[in-house]
Design an enzyme around this catalytic site. Structure first.
Site, PDB file in Angstrom:
ATOM      1  N   SER A 127      76.432   2.253  26.548  1.00  0.00           N
ATOM      2  CA  SER A 127      75.367   2.858  27.360  1.00  0.00           C
ATOM      3  C   SER A 127      75.283   4.376  27.188  1.00  0.00           C
ATOM      4  O   SER A 127      76.293   5.057  26.971  1.00  0.00           O
ATOM      5  CB  SER A 127      75.586   2.536  28.841  1.00  0.00           C
ATOM      6  OG  SER A 127      75.478   1.160  29.081  1.00  0.00           O
ATOM      7  N   ALA A 131      69.748   4.885  27.516  1.00  0.00           N
ATOM      8  CA  ALA A 131      69.885   3.561  26.887  1.00  0.00           C
ATOM      9  C   ALA A 131      70.884   2.733  27.672  1.00  0.00           C
ATOM     10  O   ALA A 131      72.085   2.954  27.590  1.00  0.00           O
ATOM     11  CB  ALA A 131      70.342   3.694  25.439  1.00  0.00           C
ATOM     12  N   CYS A 158      81.108   4.202  30.891  1.00  0.00           N
ATOM     13  CA  CYS A 158      82.160   3.619  30.052  1.00  0.00           C
ATOM     14  C   CYS A 158      83.343   3.220  30.928  1.00  0.00           C
ATOM     15  O   CYS A 158      84.111   4.072  31.406  1.00  0.00           O
ATOM     16  CB  CYS A 158      82.610   4.597  28.974  1.00  0.00           C
ATOM     17  SG  CYS A 158      83.831   3.889  27.845  1.00  0.00           S
ATOM     18  N   LEU A 240      81.762 -14.129  24.669  1.00  0.00           N
ATOM     19  CA  LEU A 240      83.014 -13.724  25.317  1.00  0.00           C
ATOM     20  C   LEU A 240      82.754 -12.823  26.515  1.00  0.00           C
ATOM     21  O   LEU A 240      83.304 -13.050  27.597  1.00  0.00           O
ATOM     22  CB  LEU A 240      83.899 -13.007  24.296  1.00  0.00           C
ATOM     23  CG  LEU A 240      85.235 -12.501  24.839  1.00  0.00           C
ATOM     24  CD1 LEU A 240      86.110 -13.675  25.265  1.00  0.00           C
ATOM     25  CD2 LEU A 240      85.951 -11.655  23.803  1.00  0.00           C
ATOM     26  N   GLU A 241      81.911 -11.806  26.341  1.00  0.00           N
ATOM     27  CA  GLU A 241      81.678 -10.871  27.444  1.00  0.00           C
ATOM     28  C   GLU A 241      81.120 -11.584  28.668  1.00  0.00           C
ATOM     29  O   GLU A 241      81.600 -11.380  29.791  1.00  0.00           O
ATOM     30  CB  GLU A 241      80.712  -9.777  26.999  1.00  0.00           C
ATOM     31  CG  GLU A 241      80.416  -8.773  28.110  1.00  0.00           C
ATOM     32  CD  GLU A 241      79.467  -7.681  27.684  1.00  0.00           C
ATOM     33  OE1 GLU A 241      79.332  -6.689  28.429  1.00  0.00           O
ATOM     34  OE2 GLU A 241      78.842  -7.812  26.607  1.00  0.00           O
ATOM     35  N   SER A 367      71.085  -9.078  35.821  1.00  0.00           N
ATOM     36  CA  SER A 367      70.557 -10.422  36.077  1.00  0.00           C
ATOM     37  C   SER A 367      69.153 -10.574  35.506  1.00  0.00           C
ATOM     38  O   SER A 367      68.786 -11.654  35.018  1.00  0.00           O
ATOM     39  CB  SER A 367      70.537 -10.711  37.586  1.00  0.00           C
ATOM     40  OG  SER A 367      71.851 -10.826  38.086  1.00  0.00           O
ATOM     41  N   GLU A 368      68.373  -9.487  35.541  1.00  0.00           N
ATOM     42  CA  GLU A 368      67.026  -9.547  34.985  1.00  0.00           C
ATOM     43  C   GLU A 368      67.060  -9.778  33.473  1.00  0.00           C
ATOM     44  O   GLU A 368      66.266 -10.549  32.920  1.00  0.00           O
ATOM     45  CB  GLU A 368      66.275  -8.253  35.307  1.00  0.00           C
ATOM     46  CG  GLU A 368      65.925  -8.077  36.777  1.00  0.00           C
ATOM     47  CD  GLU A 368      67.108  -7.660  37.654  1.00  0.00           C
ATOM     48  OE1 GLU A 368      66.988  -7.736  38.884  1.00  0.00           O
ATOM     49  OE2 GLU A 368      68.160  -7.258  37.097  1.00  0.00           O
TER      50      GLU A 368
END
Length: 380
Positions: A127, A131, A158, A240-241, A367-368
């Site tokens: 991030s 962004a 981070c 995985l994430e 969630s979006e």
């Protein structure tokens, strides 16, 4: 808990549960381990888990891990979340380790994976101020110079950079016709010159950081994988994430539910336990059903990944992340409501559970975004 476990899986769950009850089973223990909730990662407890061999549960045996599958990893994550173990560094560590396992050089693998097994923390940085959900919009720049790369720019949000040995940095190395091309992964030691790590205060304590790169030099050997191919490398780790975050939040939902259930059975008003009133009884029934559904979804997808470890389950993994995080937030909010004033008081755990679950619908893909991904898999 999934209804069918092997003896080995049951032993793992029992051992992790017993460890959490012993080491962080009381509010007093957790307050001491986390400086009253301001430090969600306790390295001493983490080192004990490393000594037991749990931190390398999903890593290859060649690097000291146990070489087990997604199901075992989810069992471990769910149980530690249920036990409220202060080990926030593990999620980013195991996500990052998987990227090194797939794409790194042998030297990088030895450094990172063996370190993870010993209890070292790793972080990943995508991030930026401009962004977030749109990862392809990254502008933090890595410029090729003699013998290596110069990094300039800012990253943000981070997680665990301040306690990590390395940061897996995604930076732009070229400007291409597609914004998803020209991104590269770098292995950045957290003590390198030209990197400043600055904490962002949140209601969850010290978890996330701004990173400032100013003419930060990295040698060519710092590149992880192929130059310009970070996007495809990132996509390979999405299963995985999302599963890691899903397992954590299923455990958190279970814990919030059990704490709420204990309270409404004991708290009396108008001459009887408040849980006996239909308004609360029906909400308890609904939450219990939803937790069962989320758990079954989690382990169904985990089993599918174990059967086909090379396949990307974009729809299913996004469903796990969406369902589990929204549920954990909902159950914690309901728990706070049912506990009344005690749900708001720091004397009880519910307020901290709400703080730790409410953000889960934001990190790791909102969630979006998960709904958008799921919709696209249906041709929408």
């Amino acid at each position: 808990m999934p209804r069918v476990l092997t003896d080995e899986q049951r032993d793992l769950v029992d051992a992790v549960g017993e460890f959490c009850r012993r080491e962080c089973g009381t509010k007093e223990q957790r307050d001491k381990l986390t400086a009253h909730g301001s430090e969600p990662h306790n390295q001493d407890l983490y080192d004990k888990m490393a000594d037991l061999g749990w931190l390398g549960i999903s890593l290859p045996e060649a690097y000291g891990g146990s070489g087990q599958g997604m199901t075992e990893l989810c069992l471990f994550l769910e149980e530690t979340a249920y036990g409220r173990a202060p080990m926030s560094g593990f999620a980013t560590t195991i996500i990052t380790a998987a990227a090194y396992e797939k794409f790194a050089s042998e030297e990088q693998k030895r450094t990172v994976l063996e370190g993870v097994v010993r209890g070292r923390v790793e972080a990943v940085s995508m991030s930026e101020p401009g962004a977030g959900s749109d990862v392809g919009a990254l502008v933090c720049r890595a410029e090729k110079v003699d013998g290596g790369w110069l990094i300039n720019g800012q990253k943000t949000w981070c997680s665990n950079a301040h306690i990590a040995d390395h940061i897996l940095l995604i930076a732009r190395t070229s400007q291409e016709d597609s914004k998803h091309r020209g991104l590269t992964q770098f292995m950045v030691p957290t003590g390198v010159d030209g990197l400043q790590i600055s904490g962002i205060e949140t209601m969850g304590g010290r978890e996330v950081n701004d990173l400032y790169f100013t003419d930060c030099f990295l040698p060519d050997s710092a590149v992880v994988g192929t130059v310009g191919q970070a996007w495809s490398q990132l996509m390979a780790g999405l299963n995985l994430e999302r599963m890691i975050l899903g397992a954590n939040m299923v455990g958190a939902a279970r814990r919030a539910f059990d704490d709420t259930l204990d309270y409404v059975k004991q708290r009396e008003q108008f001459g009887k336990p408040i849980g006996s009133f239909q308004a609360l009884k029906h909400r308890i029934a609904d939450m219990a059903t939803e937790i069962e559904c989320a758990q079954l979804l989690l382990y169904s997808v985990a089993a599918a990944i174990d059967r086909e470890p090379g396949k990307v389950f974009a729809r299913e993994a996004s469903m796990v992340k969406l369902k589990s995080t929204e549920l954990a937030k909902h159950v914690s909010l309901e728990g706070m409501q049912m506990l009344g004033g005690y749900g708001y008081a720091t004397e009880y755990d519910m307020e901290s559970m709400l703080r730790s679950t409410v953000v889960s619908t934001v990190y790791g893909g909102t969630s979006e975004i998960q709904r958008d991904i799921i919709g696209k898999t249906y041709g929408l």
